[in-house]
Design a protein around this motif. Structure first.
Motif, PDB file in Angstrom:
ATOM      1  N   SER A  83      18.530  35.168  16.014  1.00  0.00           N
ATOM      2  CA  SER A  83      18.452  36.552  16.464  1.00  0.00           C
ATOM      3  C   SER A  83      18.934  36.691  17.902  1.00  0.00           C
ATOM      4  N   GLY A  86      21.429  39.559  19.257  1.00  0.00           N
ATOM      5  CA  GLY A  86      21.118  40.314  20.469  1.00  0.00           C
ATOM      6  C   GLY A  86      22.240  40.231  21.484  1.00  0.00           C
ATOM      7  N   GLY A 119      19.576  48.657  19.351  1.00  0.00           N
ATOM      8  CA  GLY A 119      18.576  47.713  18.868  1.00  0.00           C
ATOM      9  C   GLY A 119      18.407  47.827  17.368  1.00  0.00           C
ATOM     10  N   GLY A 152      21.132  46.102  15.390  1.00  0.00           N
ATOM     11  CA  GLY A 152      20.935  44.652  15.419  1.00  0.00           C
ATOM     12  C   GLY A 152      19.806  44.218  14.510  1.00  0.00           C
ATOM     13  N   GLU A 159      10.612  41.904  15.241  1.00  0.00           N
ATOM     14  CA  GLU A 159      11.807  41.306  15.840  1.00  0.00           C
ATOM     15  C   GLU A 159      11.735  41.389  17.365  1.00  0.00           C
ATOM     16  N   ILE A 213      16.310  40.481  19.794  1.00  0.00           N
ATOM     17  CA  ILE A 213      17.336  41.529  19.743  1.00  0.00           C
ATOM     18  C   ILE A 213      16.902  42.729  20.574  1.00  0.00           C
ATOM     19  N   MET A 264      16.942  42.226  24.335  1.00  0.00           N
ATOM     20  CA  MET A 264      18.270  42.197  24.937  1.00  0.00           C
ATOM     21  C   MET A 264      19.006  43.523  24.818  1.00  0.00           C
ATOM     22  N   ALA A 265      18.726  44.307  23.781  1.00  0.00           N
ATOM     23  CA  ALA A 265      19.622  45.424  23.492  1.00  0.00           C
ATOM     24  C   ALA A 265      19.012  46.817  23.617  1.00  0.00           C
TER      25      ALA A 265
END
Lengths: 332, 324
Positions: A157, A161, A187, A190, A255, A258, A261-262
């Motif tokens: 993952s 991300g 997000g 992803g 999750e 991801i 980071m996003a």
């Protein structure tokens, strides 16, 4: 074991010496067997034990939050605002401040704004894929497609991300002209990629578990392929498909990399999907590294974790029950 | 659906059916394309942007100049070390659990509860494992070990041992499920034959069942390694380091180098995360980020591919056995 004892009893009257020997060997081997069974039993209950330990150690720390905090703090806190010149009720997560605020509302908003669109995207695509794989693809084509899908499930993952952060985010911003480059929608895309293989696998299993006789009966009545799919196969497999979607939603809520980071990680109370959000998972990932053990902040993070765990646990249980029921019904 | 109307004007009805059928088939083909396009997009982009960076010196050097140059050797070393440690913990436990479930437990209530626990464990969010690792392994087990053994602060801090243990909990369901599948694929008649020859239950398992299930168990182990190598969230707080000037190696008896499970470590997936989000100079380190991602994804893909090929081969072989 029983087979052996029958044999030895039969031989006993004629070969007394041999019998004693086998008896002895028996005792010894029976002892090792017993020990081994107990060791294996321990391994067998390890997963129950671990689930229990996760429960205990999350809630043990989470409950300590209420030693200093009030349950109302989890919604908002009355704070004196210098600009307004009066006390106002602030609904926000702001852990590093003179008056730290631990409202869970913005985190719920964030988690929901990512997980819900992600589940919708992956449910639509995933069920479409599952129908193709179980009803349309030839067995040969399926044997090629399914391992490739497993490769998608195998992408870490953090890589998804990274791709979202480094490439897709700018691309989407140029299309929609959004204010935030990193937002809930990025997000969600992803996360949808990660939940897709789960939804496809489980709903395909459910579709393929529908007996061939039902399809044949539908064809015999003159229905076409897709009429059969929509009016016979899907209704018969609907519980399995909904279990798949519930499980996918649970994964989407859980999750971490991801969304960290996003999604931009700004804890806002918002309903706008193109806004930066902070999910429950991202909140833990971003803050646990820099927190003093035993502080109110530390316990607040465990509380977030406990809530998240409780929600995903319930979702998992529901889908497990639904799947079990379907398996039992189809066997009958 | 309405038989009467179909009979009354068959031509028109069939034609509109045909259109709908083609349209829906096309739509489902379109849906199937999406995940595959996603795979090829992700792979293609990463290979395209990362291939220029991945050279021998990138693979063999430590990070240099404040992480904006040099290579990722400590990360590769850390990833290999932690996954080895993880599988050493998880594999015996997972195989033992699967053997108990298939050979001893029967189909009763215990079996169903364990089944549910395994499925639930597989669905626990990965960050929860991180919290669990901190709360249970480091603060509870580690601190208490230190207290009892009077070792100061050896166990009660983030280190590779606890990170590996946390990952082991995470991959346990993967190993249990695939081992169970492998054990169930061994024909019941082989067990009966072994028992009829006078072998005990454990002898049967050791000499007959486990050797035949070897392929399936190996597949599960490879899948678990690939999963563990790619996970980041559980190791964020249990032992990962942003930068470590040394390798986590200790000289046993002053001579034999060995992985030091009580040291912190650098790791590939954590390296990607930290470089992409908290790097001092994100623009300058972008090639390193792509290069690291390429190395990680190549590693997990190779592992997964091996597992898939193994499983196909294994299933074919077992299919032949049960036919004979």
């Amino acid at each position: 074991m029983e087979a052996v004892s029958v044999v030895s009893r039969k031989y006993a009257p004629h070969e007394i010496e041999g019998d004693i020997k086998t008896e002895l060997m028996h005792k010894e081997s029976r002892f090792t067997e017993l020990i081994l069974e107990k060791v294996l039993l321990f391994a067998g209950i390890s997963s129950i034990l671990l689930i229990g330990l996760i429960f205990i150690f999350l809630f043990k720390e989470a409950v300590l939050f209420f030693k200093t905090g009030h349950w109302l703090d989890l919604i908002g806190r009355w704070v004196y605002d210098e600009w307004e010149g009066k006390r106002i009720f602030k609904i926000m997560w702001q852990s590093v401040s003179l008056e730290p605020k631990y409202s869970l509302i913005p985190l719920f908003c964030g988690s929901f704004l990512v997980a819900f669109p992600a589940t919708i995207i992956s449910a639509v695509i995933g069920i479409g894929c599952a129908i193709f794989l179980s009803e349309i693809a030839s067995p040969r084509l399926r044997e090629v497609l399914k391992p490739t899908l497993e490769l998608l499930a195998g992408i870490p993952s953090v890589v998804v991300g990274f791709v979202m952060l480094a490439m897709v985010a700018t691309f989407v911003q140029n299309i929609f002209h959004t204010h935030f480059r990193l937002n809930a929608f990025i997000g969600a895309i992803g996360v949808a990629l990660v939940t897709l293989p789960i939804i496809i696998t489980i709903s395909e299993d459910a579709l393929r578990a529908v007996p061939k006789e039902l399809r044949d009966a539908s064809y015999a009545l003159g229905a076409t392929k897709w009429q059969t799919v929509f009016q016979t196969v899907i209704p018969a497999a609907i519980s399995g498909i909904s279990a798949a979607v519930i499980l996918g939603f649970g994964r989407a809520l859980g999750e971490t990399m991801i969304v960290v980071m996003a999604t931009g990680n700004a804890a806002l109370v918002t309903g706008n999907i193109f806004s930066s959000v902070r999910t429950m998972t991202a909140n833990i990932a971003a803050e646990l590294g820099s927190v003093a053990q035993g502080s109110e902040h530390y316990y607040a993070l465990f509380l977030v974790g406990a809530v998240l765990f409780a929600v995903t646990f319930l979702l998992n249980m529901v889908s497990e029950l639904v799947l079990n029921k379907m398996r039992r019904n189809l066997r009958m | 659906m309405n038989g009467k109307s179909v009979l009354s004007c068959p031509d028109l009805k069939t034609r509109s059916f045909a259109w709908k059928e083609i349209l829906l088939t096309g739509l489902s083909v379109f849906f199937v394309m999406i995940p595959f396009c996603a795979i090829f997009f992700i792979l293609g982009k990463i290979v395209q942007k990362g291939i220029g960076t991945v050279t021998w010196s990138f693979l063999s050097q430590p990070p240099l100049e404040g992480m904006t140059a040099g290579g990722i050797f400590p990360c590769i070393f850390g990833t290999v070390a932690i996954t080895l440690l993880m599988i050493a913990i998880a594999l015996p436990l997972g195989i033992g659990a699967a053997v108990y479930l298939t050979e001893y437990a029967g189909q009763g209530l215990f079996f169903r509860i364990t089944r549910a626990a395994v499925n639930n464990l597989a669905g626990v969010p990965s960050i929860i494992f991180g919290l669990f690792g901190v709360g249970f392994f480091i603060l509870f087990v580690g601190r208490n070990l230190d207290h009892v053994l009077k070792t100061g602060l050896l166990f009660g801090q983030p280190c590779m041992l606890w990170a590996a243990a946390t990952l082991a909990v995470l991959v346990l369901p993967v190993i249990i499920v695939s081992t169970e599948e492998a054990l169930n694929a061994v024909p019941q008649s082989h067990r009966a034959a072994s028992m009829a020859l006078g072998a005990t239950k454990w002898q049967t398992i050791r000499e007959v069942v486990l050797p035949q299930a070897r392929g399936g168990i190996l597949t599960g182990a490879i899948l678990a390694i690939s999963r563990g190598a790619g996970e980041t969230a559980p190791i964020l707080f249990t032992g990962c380091a942003y930068f470590l000037p040394r390798l986590p190696v200790v000289k046993l008896f002053g001579a034999i180098p060995m992985i030091n499970p009580f040291d912190q470590f650098m790791e590939l997936s954590y390296h990607i995360f930290i470089m992409a989000t908290q790097s001092m100079n994100a623009e300058k380190s972008l090639p390193i980020q792509y290069g690291t991602t390429l190395v990680l994804i190549a590693l997990t893909f190779l592992l997964n591919l091996t597992a898939i090929i193994f499983r196909i081969h294994f299933r074919k072989k077992l299919g032949q056995v049960s036919l004979q």
